[in-house]
Each structure stands twice: as C-alpha cells, then as structure tokens.
Design an enzyme around this catalytic site. Sequence first.
Site, short mmCIF file in Angstrom:
data_model
loop_
_atom_site.label_atom_id
_atom_site.label_comp_id
_atom_site.label_asym_id
_atom_site.label_seq_id
_atom_site.Cartn_x
_atom_site.Cartn_y
_atom_site.Cartn_z
N SER A 130 0.86 -1.18 0.00
CA SER A 130 0.00 0.00 0.00
C SER A 130 0.89 1.23 0.00
O SER A 130 2.09 1.14 0.28
CB SER A 130 -0.86 0.01 1.27
OG SER A 130 -1.50 1.25 1.44
N TYR A 156 -2.25 -1.51 10.25
CA TYR A 156 -2.23 -1.57 8.79
C TYR A 156 -0.84 -1.14 8.28
O TYR A 156 -0.26 -1.79 7.41
CB TYR A 156 -3.32 -0.66 8.22
CG TYR A 156 -3.57 -0.82 6.74
CD1 TYR A 156 -4.40 -1.84 6.26
CD2 TYR A 156 -3.01 0.05 5.81
CE1 TYR A 156 -4.64 -1.99 4.89
CE2 TYR A 156 -3.24 -0.09 4.45
CZ TYR A 156 -4.06 -1.10 3.99
OH TYR A 156 -4.30 -1.24 2.64
N1 NAD Z 1 -8.58 0.32 -1.66
C1 NAD Z 1 -7.46 0.99 -1.41
O1 NAD Z 1 -7.44 2.24 -1.36
C2 NAD Z 1 -6.18 0.25 -1.18
C3 NAD Z 1 -5.00 1.01 -1.11
C4 NAD Z 1 -3.81 0.34 -0.89
C5 NAD Z 1 -3.77 -1.03 -0.77
N2 NAD Z 1 -4.95 -1.74 -0.85
C6 NAD Z 1 -4.86 -3.20 -0.69
O2 NAD Z 1 -5.46 -3.82 -1.81
C7 NAD Z 1 -5.88 -5.14 -1.45
C8 NAD Z 1 -7.30 -5.38 -1.95
O3 NAD Z 1 -8.20 -4.58 -1.19
P1 NAD Z 1 -9.45 -3.83 -1.85
O4 NAD Z 1 -9.20 -2.38 -1.73
O5 NAD Z 1 -9.79 -4.41 -3.16
O6 NAD Z 1 -10.55 -4.16 -0.73
P2 NAD Z 1 -11.92 -5.00 -0.76
O7 NAD Z 1 -12.43 -4.97 0.63
O8 NAD Z 1 -12.81 -4.47 -1.84
O9 NAD Z 1 -11.43 -6.48 -1.15
C9 NAD Z 1 -10.66 -7.25 -0.26
C10 NAD Z 1 -11.08 -8.70 -0.36
O10 NAD Z 1 -10.29 -9.48 0.56
C11 NAD Z 1 -11.15 -10.44 1.16
N3 NAD Z 1 -10.63 -10.89 2.45
C12 NAD Z 1 -10.66 -10.24 3.63
N4 NAD Z 1 -10.16 -11.03 4.60
C13 NAD Z 1 -9.80 -12.20 4.02
C14 NAD Z 1 -9.24 -13.41 4.49
N5 NAD Z 1 -8.94 -13.58 5.80
N6 NAD Z 1 -9.00 -14.40 3.60
C15 NAD Z 1 -9.32 -14.26 2.30
N7 NAD Z 1 -9.88 -13.14 1.80
C16 NAD Z 1 -10.12 -12.13 2.64
C17 NAD Z 1 -12.47 -9.71 1.33
O11 NAD Z 1 -13.55 -10.61 1.54
C18 NAD Z 1 -12.55 -8.93 0.02
O12 NAD Z 1 -13.22 -9.67 -0.96
C19 NAD Z 1 -5.73 -5.21 0.08
O13 NAD Z 1 -4.53 -5.90 0.39
C20 NAD Z 1 -5.62 -3.76 0.49
O14 NAD Z 1 -4.92 -3.60 1.71
C21 NAD Z 1 -6.14 -1.14 -1.05
#
Ligand code: NAD
Length: 288
Positions: A142, A155
């Site tokens: 991230s 986080y």
């Molecule tokens: N959205 C942002 O702004 C952002 C920024 C930086 C990094 N990220 C990272 O991107 C990645 C994807 O996140 P996103 O933004 O698409 O969020 P999201 O919540 O839309 O998707 C995350 C998915 O992970 C699944 N998940 C959660 N816990 C789990 C577990 N224990 N086992 C298996 N699956 C699990 C959830 O059910 C969900 O489907 C994450 O690692 C997040 O930290 C997101």
Amino acid sequence: MNYFTGKHAAITGAGSGIGRALAQQLNNAGCHLHLSDIDRDGLADTVNSFTNTDATAYSTIVDVSDAGAVARWAQAVNEVTPTLHLLVNNAGVDLMASVVDTTLDDFHWLMNINFWGVVHGCQSFIPALEKAERSHLVNISSVFGLIAVPHQSAYNAAKFAVRGFSESLRQELDLQGSPVKLCCVHPGGIDTNIARRARNVDPNATPESQQEMFAQHVRTSAEDAARKILRAAEKGQRRLLIGSDARVVDWIVRLFPTAYARLFRKATESALTDTRSDPLSDEQPSSS
Ligand SMILES: NC(=O)c1ccc[n+]([C@@H]2O[C@H](COP(=O)([O-])OP(=O)(O)OC[C@H]3O[C@@H](n4cnc5c(N)ncnc54)[C@H](O)[C@@H]3O)[C@@H](O)[C@H]2O)c1
C-alpha cells in the site's frame, strides 16, 4: 492474443475490489483462474460476472490467515495445473484505531490477514510458479507501506512488512536464477469496499460513514488499478505505485523522511474519525 491467454493465475481476495477487477480482466484475456476469498457471495458474484466462457475459473473459500487452508488450496490448484504463471496476494482488511485503543486481538487479526496471508501465499505457491518458464508473483502492499499515518498502526505495520518481506524474497529469487518475477504494489486510494468493511473502534463510525470519508481520498478505480498491476507484472516490474497520490507520497517521503507528517497533517486530520486525541499536536518542527 494477450500475454495471459491460456495461462493459470491464482488470486486471493477475489470477491471484491482490486481482486475482482483483476479476475475479470484476466478472464477477458482468456486466462484460467484459481480464485479464493472468505466471502462466498462476493466470490460467486465475481465468477458470475465473467463473460469469457472459454477460460476456466475455480473458486475456493480460503481464509488467507490460515496457513493450512492456503496450503490445501495450493494442493488443489496443483491437481488442476502443476504450473502457475501468476499469483496475486491481494486479500486485505483495514482497521482504524489509535495504538492504545487497538486490542491485541485486532492487531493479530489484521497482521494474520495482511502480512501472514502474503507469507502463506508465497510459501504455498512458489513451487508451482517455479515450474513455469517465466512467472509473476504480485504482493499488494500500500502507499501505507511507504508512509505511516495516525490510527493505522496495524495496517502500516503489515504493509511495511509486506514490502520488506517482498524485497528480501525478490533478492532470494534473483540469486537462485528463479523464473519468478516479484512485483510489490503500493496503491494509493482505490475505489473499493475496503473502508466499508474496516474494523473501527469509534462507536459512532458506520460502514457508510467510513466509506464516505474514504471516498474523499480515492483517486483511482479498481479497474484502472488492475490494468496497471497486470501491465507491471507482464513487464517484470519490481515495484508499482498506483495513482498520482502514491507517486506524490513516494517523493515527499524521500525528500522529507521524518517531516512528512507535518506536510500531510491536513489530509490526516480530515481522515481521522476518532477526534479524541491529536497525535501530531505536540510535534516540534524537525529537519528531514
Ligand atoms: N482500496 C485501497 O485504497 C487500497 C489502497 C492500498 C492497498 N490496498 C490493498 O489492496 C488489497 C485489496 O483490497 P481492496 O481495496 O480491493 O478491498 P476489498 O475490501 O474491496 O477487497 C478485499 C477482499 O479481501 C477479502 N478478504 C478479507 N479477509 C480475508 C481473508 N482472511 N481471507 C481471504 N480473503 C479475505 C475480502 O472478503 C474482500 O473480498 C488489500 O490488500 C488492500 O490492503 C487497497
């Protein structure tokens, strides 16, 4: 013919957000998919959204924090294909709380998913990735793996850990002449469900208020993020920053490794839902 056509890819957290967008684009490209998530409905919705019926898609309920479950999933994938071309360790959660308000259970919950989930994925799938002539391992960190902000200590810790782990692993792979190219991804704000699902110690916070607050800082769609991730993987890129916000943060942290907190103070204050404490209020001007 796309680079991923006919190849096999595994994605964790494929039931929403970036994971779903990656799965959809790979399905369009004719890539065979091995998808997992803990959210059964989300995963089913992802698979139901696919338009390319020529490419196969297997979906499995896997909690990435459970090392045994990830290993069993890798074994099941291995029975379909001994060779994997792409693994995206994407599953992740968020937690908003000051350090003193974060319970140890919450710290463990987040670290187990956001850090240990990545370790479990790498250990379980690297043997299959190494069977390919050229393959790709993508770990999602991230922008918070580059800078730290208040009320995100768990986080931040997990995402900095993913970055350190990935940079060490990449050197091991390179030293061994491995065909696996590792890309560590640092997205800025991406329009997904992550804030809606985040744990928050503030009793007044609701999924909607969290999402609304988050939406003010979002710069990039999940589809755009997924496109950039797949392009970076194909090119064998080692690091990917997604969004102008991530690129600006990256420069500011390089230029002001300690003073950056003051520069981001306004944005940080507006993002905090818990206004009981102001961790930056006593900070003295300091040089970088
Ligand atoms: N959205 C942002 O702004 C952002 C920024 C930086 C990094 N990220 C990272 O991107 C990645 C994807 O996140 P996103 O933004 O698409 O969020 P999201 O919540 O839309 O998707 C995350 C998915 O992970 C699944 N998940 C959660 N816990 C789990 C577990 N224990 N086992 C298996 N699956 C699990 C959830 O059910 C969900 O489907 C994450 O690692 C997040 O930290 C997101």
